[in-house]
Design an enzyme around this catalytic site. Structure first.
Site, PDB file in Angstrom:
ATOM      1  N   ARG A 148      52.961 -37.684  37.219  1.00 18.82           N
ATOM      2  CA  ARG A 148      53.640 -38.973  37.349  1.00 18.82           C
ATOM      3  C   ARG A 148      54.572 -39.129  36.147  1.00 18.82           C
ATOM      4  O   ARG A 148      54.575 -38.321  35.227  1.00 18.82           O
ATOM      5  CB  ARG A 148      52.592 -40.103  37.375  1.00 18.82           C
ATOM      6  CG  ARG A 148      53.017 -41.396  38.040  1.00 18.82           C
ATOM      7  CD  ARG A 148      53.256 -41.288  39.532  1.00 18.82           C
ATOM      8  NE  ARG A 148      53.358 -42.609  40.144  1.00 18.82           N
ATOM      9  CZ  ARG A 148      54.450 -43.368  40.120  1.00 18.82           C
ATOM     10  NH1 ARG A 148      55.530 -42.953  39.503  1.00 18.82           N
ATOM     11  NH2 ARG A 148      54.451 -44.557  40.702  1.00 18.82           N
ATOM     12  N   LYS A 149      55.361 -40.185  36.131  1.00 20.15           N
ATOM     13  CA  LYS A 149      56.247 -40.419  35.001  1.00 20.15           C
ATOM     14  C   LYS A 149      55.422 -40.740  33.759  1.00 20.15           C
ATOM     15  O   LYS A 149      54.246 -41.124  33.837  1.00 20.15           O
ATOM     16  CB  LYS A 149      57.218 -41.555  35.297  1.00 20.15           C
ATOM     17  CG  LYS A 149      56.618 -42.946  35.388  1.00 20.15           C
ATOM     18  CD  LYS A 149      57.731 -43.963  35.622  1.00 20.15           C
ATOM     19  CE  LYS A 149      57.171 -45.374  35.720  1.00 20.15           C
ATOM     20  NZ  LYS A 149      58.248 -46.379  35.956  1.00 20.15           N
TER      21      LYS A 149
ATOM     22  N   ARG B  69      70.699 -41.406  35.548  1.00 17.45           N
ATOM     23  CA  ARG B  69      69.985 -41.879  34.357  1.00 17.45           C
ATOM     24  C   ARG B  69      70.078 -40.821  33.262  1.00 17.45           C
ATOM     25  O   ARG B  69      69.857 -39.629  33.509  1.00 17.45           O
ATOM     26  CB  ARG B  69      68.525 -42.159  34.703  1.00 17.45           C
ATOM     27  CG  ARG B  69      67.697 -42.653  33.525  1.00 17.45           C
ATOM     28  CD  ARG B  69      66.270 -42.924  33.952  1.00 17.45           C
ATOM     29  NE  ARG B  69      66.212 -44.020  34.903  1.00 17.45           N
ATOM     30  CZ  ARG B  69      65.367 -44.082  35.929  1.00 17.45           C
ATOM     31  NH1 ARG B  69      64.526 -43.088  36.158  1.00 17.45           N
ATOM     32  NH2 ARG B  69      65.363 -45.122  36.740  1.00 17.45           N
TER      33      ARG B  69
ATOM     34  N   CYS C 100      59.998 -53.571  37.017  1.00 17.94           N
ATOM     35  CA  CYS C 100      60.906 -52.844  36.129  1.00 17.94           C
ATOM     36  C   CYS C 100      61.529 -53.793  35.101  1.00 17.94           C
ATOM     37  O   CYS C 100      61.936 -53.368  34.020  1.00 17.94           O
ATOM     38  CB  CYS C 100      62.006 -52.156  36.937  1.00 17.94           C
ATOM     39  SG  CYS C 100      61.381 -50.880  38.051  1.00 17.94           S
ATOM     40  N   GLY C 101      61.601 -55.073  35.439  1.00 16.04           N
ATOM     41  CA  GLY C 101      62.109 -56.075  34.509  1.00 16.04           C
ATOM     42  C   GLY C 101      61.055 -56.607  33.553  1.00 16.04           C
ATOM     43  O   GLY C 101      61.336 -57.481  32.741  1.00 16.04           O
TER      44      GLY C 101
ATOM     45  N   GLY D 291      62.936 -57.717  40.552  1.00 10.56           N
ATOM     46  CA  GLY D 291      63.142 -57.939  41.981  1.00 10.56           C
ATOM     47  C   GLY D 291      61.936 -57.712  42.848  1.00 10.56           C
ATOM     48  O   GLY D 291      61.907 -58.142  44.003  1.00 10.56           O
TER      49      GLY D 291
END
Length: 622
Positions: A258-259, A139, A529-530, A524
């Site tokens: 965390r992110k 990424r 994430c989508g 999914g």
């Protein structure tokens, strides 16, 4: 080993302290060399490296206060891993592993497991062990989603050797690029190539600040309120450029709980989706002075356990580099030092904001900014415009604010690109848009600054023709499909998404007509994430059962949940609950369900079929 990131800290501890003194957030807990022993009680101590001996840089943990280190030592497994082996120097291990693999001294299977599946994420390398063992997703960081033709060709060169199935490039929902199929032995050349092109993969995954999302029409938009390019680049440098060595990888933010996501919106369209980011900067003029600035939204995120829309923070700052960087730095410092480190599902910024309360969090942020002494003033949130506004489209041809110039939005189905398609885009960019390509959070691209008298020639290019996946004038459905990685590469996904998303969109275009863009998002698994909750129609992988006609019994099959009614823009809204569950994924089951939703909720009508097409269909020639 790459020399550009092995530059040691040349300053002594005293000099370094002076260099960093302007930012309280950038003073490590200890500047001496060697190992630190943090005293917690008479009975226990925690040892960790203060300075990485190989890079000369302070470790990410060295910036944490004692209390945070203590919580990390008792926290989740990833926190303990970060204490044991700092992630900010993981790039050194990548180079060392690569050299040994190339020399035949080891194989990828012998790489330390914690490095392979966790720590190398700090270099942007995510091992896809369940789907492509030994190969990584790499990424990048692409602030504001702006790339050029040379970079596009480089991406193609990086992945081509891995084959058409595994060696692909993905545009993400953060205006970012992901390279698939990467092997450790090839990673150093890719990293060096990225750095030579002013890009990096460092600190792009795991507990890092992710890609800076900005306005895709920055600098070319006649309704632009803020040109987000400089701000996104400044924020990207804040979190991933070491101000002491000038090299990529900033240890100051090398051990977050965390992110962390930041979006900088540039117009009322909110193409950056500020409401689903930890920091959402929403452009708004000051009511009295007319100075352009940002209202702040905090805490938006999506995860398997919770989906949260951001909350207004009642803060406004001018839309200048100094103010935005100070605001972001202050929030990051508080989050880094005080965020949760026990339960990763409760470690995002929203949980800390809720712990404080919005008003007290605001006070803490202002106090932090004041401590920097940079003259940055935070005011209360300013009133937003109430004038009617319709969110604009990014697909197709549109005039720019520059006379004689147009932007051309092009569909990249589900954001997936082959090496060949990357090169085609690069060639088109060189020919028509000055080598520049813009990425969107809808996983598509924009060619900016196309001469009006060259637009027709661009649209006639074979790369955008009928036989190509890339389209400049897609239908209202296929042109607005977004998809996560899916089961092809992701071990968490319950279903394959990208191939289904592309196929189903084409079938829907053939069956119905809609009078406006309909956004269909695929994800999914519940991590979303989508981003299915922001979509008009969201499809999330889930369990389903179907009658087996041979046995007469119900059997488990790939399935999905369907969400309806998400909104983006000024009137953003998340659709939290599915309207249907347990729908089989097979297209003969799913497509009729979607057609019904399109008709009942979005005014779709059956596609009118020409008489000759009906004849062809009856004869099996269609």
């Amino acid at each position: 080993i790459v020399s550009s990131n092995m530059v040691g800290y040349k300053a002594t501890a005293a000099v370094l302290s002076t260099v960093l003194a302007s930012s309280r957030a950038f003073v490590p807990a200890s500047l001496g060399g060697g190992q630190s022993t943090t005293q917690l009680s008479a009975a226990e101590t925690i040892a960790f490296e203060k300075v990485d001996k190989r890079t000369g840089k302070p470790t990410g943990t060295s910036f944490l206060p004692v209390e945070a280190v203590e919580r990390a030592s008792k926290g989740n497994p990833i926190e303990k891993t970060k204490l044991a082996k700092d992630g900010t120097s993981a790039f050194v291990d990548v180079y060392e592993y690569a050299a040994k693999i190339r020399a035949g001294e080891m194989t990828w299977e012998e790489v330390e497991k914690a490095d392979m599946n966790s720590r190398l994420k700090f270099v942007g390398m995510l091992h896809r062990d369940k789907r492509t063992p030994g190969q990584f997703l790499m990424r990048l960081k692409v602030p504001n989603g702006i790339v050029n033709a040379d970079q596009m060709r480089f991406y193609a060169d990086c992945v081509e050797k891995y084959g058409e199935e595994k060696g692909v490039v993905d545009i993400t929902t953060r205006q970012n690029i992901q390279l698939r199929g990467v092997k450790i032995e090839d990673a150093p050349d890719i990293i060096d190539g990225l750095h030579a092109r002013n890009q990096t993969s460092f600190q792009s995954a795991l507990d890092s600040v992710r890609n800076m999302v900005g306005h895709p029409l920055a600098g070319i938009d006649d309704q632009e309120m803020v040109d987000t390019r400089e701000i996104c680049n400044a924020l990207n440098d804040l979190v991933s450029l070491d101000p002491v060595t000038g090299t990529r990888g900033n240890p100051q933010w090398g051990n977050l709980p965390r992110k962390f996501n930041i979006a900088v919106s540039g117009s009322r369209d909110d193409f950056a989706h500020s409401h689903i980011n930890d920091i959402g900067l929403v452009p708004c003029a000051h009511a009295e002075t007319g100075v352009m600035g940002f209202n702040l939204a905090l805490g938006g995120y999506m995860s398997i356990k919770r989906v949260a829309e951001s909350v207004p923070a009642d803060m406004w700052v001018p839309a200048d580099r100094k103010s935005v960087v100070a605001l972001s730095e202050a929030i990051l410092r508080i989050f880094r030092d005080e965020g949760g480190r026990k339960d990763r599902q409760k470690a995002r910024l929203m949980w800390l904001v809720e712990k404080y309360g919005v008003e007290d969090f605001k006070k803490a942020v202002i106090k932090e900014i004041d401590s920097y002494g940079r003259g940055v003033k935070v005011e209360d949130a300013q009133p937003t415009s109430t004038e009617p506004f319709e969110r604009r489209e990014l697909m197709g041809v549109h005039k720019q604010k520059q006379k004689g110039k147009s932007r051309v939005g092009v569909l990249v189905p589900t954001g997936r690109l082959s090496a060949k398609e990357c090169r085609q885009i690069a060639d088109l960019a060189d020919e028509y848009s000055g080598g520049e390509v813009r990425l969107t959070v809808e996983q598509n691209i924009i060619f900016p600054n196309v001469d009006d008298d060259k637009v027709k020639a661009l649209l006639k290019e074979d790369a955008l023709g009928k036989s190509s996946r890339l389209k400049a004038n897609p239908g209202f459905i296929e042109g607005n499909v977004v998809s996560c990685t899916g089961a092809q590469f992701c071990g968490l996904a319950l279903i394959e998404t990208k191939s289904h998303a592309e196929s189903v969109a084409k079938k829907l275009e053939e069956l119905v007509t809609v009078d406006r863009p309909i956004r269909i998002h695929w994800t999914g698994c519940p991590n979303s994430c989508g981003q299915v909750q922001v979509a008009d129609i969201g499809i999330m992988g889930g369990p389903a059962r179907k009658l087996n006609e041979e046995t007469g019994k119900m059997m488990a099959v790939p399935g999905c949940k369907i969400f309806v009614g998400g909104r983006i823009g000024e009137d953003a809204h998340l659709a939290m609950d599915p309207v249907k569950s347990g729908v089989p994924l097979a297209e003969e089951e799913l497509v009729p369900e979607l057609v019904e939703i399109l008709k009942s909720e979005f005014g779709a009508v059956d596609k009118k079929v020409r008489k000759r097409d009906k004849v062809k269909s009856l004869l099996g020639l269609a």
